[in-house]
Design an enzyme around this catalytic site. Structure first.
Site, PDB file in Angstrom:
ATOM      1  N   ASP A  89       0.783  -1.244   0.000  1.00  0.00           N
ATOM      2  CA  ASP A  89       0.000   0.000   0.000  1.00  0.00           C
ATOM      3  C   ASP A  89       0.813   1.292   0.000  1.00  0.00           C
ATOM      4  O   ASP A  89       0.538   2.219   0.789  1.00  0.00           O
ATOM      5  CB  ASP A  89      -0.952   0.010   1.203  1.00  0.00           C
ATOM      6  CG  ASP A  89      -1.969  -1.115   1.182  1.00  0.00           C
ATOM      7  OD1 ASP A  89      -1.998  -1.868   0.190  1.00  0.00           O
ATOM      8  OD2 ASP A  89      -2.717  -1.249   2.161  1.00  0.00           O
ATOM      9  N   ASP A  96      -4.608  -0.702  -1.824  1.00  0.00           N
ATOM     10  CA  ASP A  96      -5.924  -0.530  -1.216  1.00  0.00           C
ATOM     11  C   ASP A  96      -6.840   0.078  -2.273  1.00  0.00           C
ATOM     12  O   ASP A  96      -6.464   1.077  -2.917  1.00  0.00           O
ATOM     13  CB  ASP A  96      -5.780   0.421  -0.018  1.00  0.00           C
ATOM     14  CG  ASP A  96      -6.577  -0.022   1.194  1.00  0.00           C
ATOM     15  OD1 ASP A  96      -6.875  -1.225   1.308  1.00  0.00           O
ATOM     16  OD2 ASP A  96      -6.874   0.846   2.035  1.00  0.00           O
ATOM     17  N   HIS A 156     -10.786   0.846  -2.525  1.00  0.00           N
ATOM     18  CA  HIS A 156     -12.143   0.824  -1.975  1.00  0.00           C
ATOM     19  C   HIS A 156     -13.170   1.454  -2.910  1.00  0.00           C
ATOM     20  O   HIS A 156     -12.898   2.524  -3.490  1.00  0.00           O
ATOM     21  CB  HIS A 156     -12.196   1.598  -0.654  1.00  0.00           C
ATOM     22  CG  HIS A 156     -11.350   1.016   0.429  1.00  0.00           C
ATOM     23  ND1 HIS A 156     -11.487  -0.283   0.860  1.00  0.00           N
ATOM     24  CD2 HIS A 156     -10.376   1.575   1.195  1.00  0.00           C
ATOM     25  CE1 HIS A 156     -10.622  -0.495   1.839  1.00  0.00           C
ATOM     26  NE2 HIS A 156      -9.934   0.603   2.051  1.00  0.00           N
ATOM     27  N   HIS A 193     -17.518   2.816   1.132  1.00  0.00           N
ATOM     28  CA  HIS A 193     -17.050   1.566   1.747  1.00  0.00           C
ATOM     29  C   HIS A 193     -17.423   1.504   3.226  1.00  0.00           C
ATOM     30  O   HIS A 193     -17.463   2.525   3.916  1.00  0.00           O
ATOM     31  CB  HIS A 193     -15.533   1.439   1.585  1.00  0.00           C
ATOM     32  CG  HIS A 193     -15.008   0.085   1.922  1.00  0.00           C
ATOM     33  ND1 HIS A 193     -14.453  -0.221   3.135  1.00  0.00           N
ATOM     34  CD2 HIS A 193     -14.994  -1.071   1.205  1.00  0.00           C
ATOM     35  CE1 HIS A 193     -14.094  -1.499   3.146  1.00  0.00           C
ATOM     36  NE2 HIS A 193     -14.412  -2.028   1.988  1.00  0.00           N
ATOM     37  N   HIS A 200     -10.661   7.054   2.073  1.00  0.00           N
ATOM     38  CA  HIS A 200      -9.305   6.939   1.528  1.00  0.00           C
ATOM     39  C   HIS A 200      -9.261   5.878   0.430  1.00  0.00           C
ATOM     40  O   HIS A 200     -10.060   4.949   0.422  1.00  0.00           O
ATOM     41  CB  HIS A 200      -8.288   6.590   2.632  1.00  0.00           C
ATOM     42  CG  HIS A 200      -8.483   5.225   3.210  1.00  0.00           C
ATOM     43  ND1 HIS A 200      -9.471   4.922   4.123  1.00  0.00           N
ATOM     44  CD2 HIS A 200      -7.827   4.051   2.984  1.00  0.00           C
ATOM     45  CE1 HIS A 200      -9.416   3.650   4.448  1.00  0.00           C
ATOM     46  NE2 HIS A 200      -8.431   3.089   3.756  1.00  0.00           N
ATOM     47  N   LYS A 248      -6.960  -4.802  -2.938  1.00  0.00           N
ATOM     48  CA  LYS A 248      -7.725  -5.340  -1.811  1.00  0.00           C
ATOM     49  C   LYS A 248      -8.672  -4.280  -1.260  1.00  0.00           C
ATOM     50  O   LYS A 248      -8.522  -3.096  -1.536  1.00  0.00           O
ATOM     51  CB  LYS A 248      -6.786  -5.840  -0.709  1.00  0.00           C
ATOM     52  CG  LYS A 248      -5.841  -4.797  -0.154  1.00  0.00           C
ATOM     53  CD  LYS A 248      -4.831  -5.415   0.789  1.00  0.00           C
ATOM     54  CE  LYS A 248      -3.866  -4.396   1.346  1.00  0.00           C
ATOM     55  NZ  LYS A 248      -4.497  -3.347   2.170  1.00  0.00           N
ATOM     56  N   CYS A 256      -1.995  -3.008   7.829  1.00  0.00           N
ATOM     57  CA  CYS A 256      -1.934  -3.871   6.650  1.00  0.00           C
ATOM     58  C   CYS A 256      -0.658  -4.699   6.567  1.00  0.00           C
ATOM     59  O   CYS A 256      -0.696  -5.861   6.150  1.00  0.00           O
ATOM     60  CB  CYS A 256      -2.126  -3.035   5.390  1.00  0.00           C
ATOM     61  SG  CYS A 256      -3.781  -2.301   5.311  1.00  0.00           S
TER      62      CYS A 256
END
Length: 215
Positions: A18, A56, A58, A62, A91, A116, A161
């Protein structure tokens, strides 16, 4: 320390977690000094024949966003159907500037970029399992199919993470090292100390980047 497989061994891989603008200073969920990692991760990447990057990613609205829960604010913890969930500022929304990997990240030989947190109803810190702890990302199978046995984990954030990914890697039977100086933490309510303890209990090894220079 004797490393299980050195960086140049094709049975090892660098897992870069990330390194995105929303986690950099000035980003929506900034990790202090996060951008300082980029040159070090680039240098480490050149030592590895195999590199994997996570991102990341989203959808808007989310479930992990505080804005999705009226009356709540970022960094509160609520209970969702799959368990406790820390609420975050909005984010890494899919396609946004903040979701992009840092432009100075130079890992041209990375074989896989794994996105993810794409499920709107489940968060995902780990590169292996979503937060419901049953939904798999497919990373474990990918690593096994490519003969990878050892992972070196770097990136952001160390206590979320990175730590969750390292713990799941160890649970899956991979030799797992976290390169401490190639990570930065949020350290929310003692989360960093708790993360190191949890990783240690699973056999995750804590090393420094200089230990790889002559490996």
């Amino acid at each position: 320390m004797n490393l299980t497989h050195s960086p140049g061994d094709r049975r090892s891989a660098l897992l870069v977690i990330d390194m995105q603008y929303d986690f950099m200073p000035g980003g929506a969920l900034a990790v202090a000094d996060g951008d300082a990692l980029v040159p070090l991760i680039n240098r480490l990447g050149r030592q590895f024949a195999r590199v994997i990057v996570t991102q990341d990613w989203h959808p808007a609205g989310h479930i992990s966003f505080a804005d999705s829960h009226p009356g709540h604010v970022p960094f509160q913890t609520i209970t969702l159907p799959y368990g406790p969930q820390t609420l975050w500022p909005v984010h890494c929304v899919q396609g946004s500037d903040g979701a992009q990997l840092h432009e100075a990240l130079e890992l041209p030989h990375a074989q896989l970029i794994l996105r993810k947190g794409c499920n709107p109803a489940i968060d995902s810190y780990s590169a292996f399992l979503e937060a419901d702890r049953t939904t798999r990302t497919g990373l474990s199978g990918y690593l096994r199919e490519h003969g990878i046995e050892t992972l070196y984990v770097v990136g952001l954030a160390l206590d979320f993470c990175v730590a969750w990914s390292a713990q799941d890697a160890a649970r899956e039977g991979f030799n797992t090292y976290v390169i401490e100086d190639a990570c930065r933490a949020i350290d929310l309510n003692g989360s960093l100390q708790a993360a190191w303890q949890a990783m240690g209990e699973l056999g995750v090894q804590r090393i420094q980047s200089q230990q790889l220079q002559h490996a």
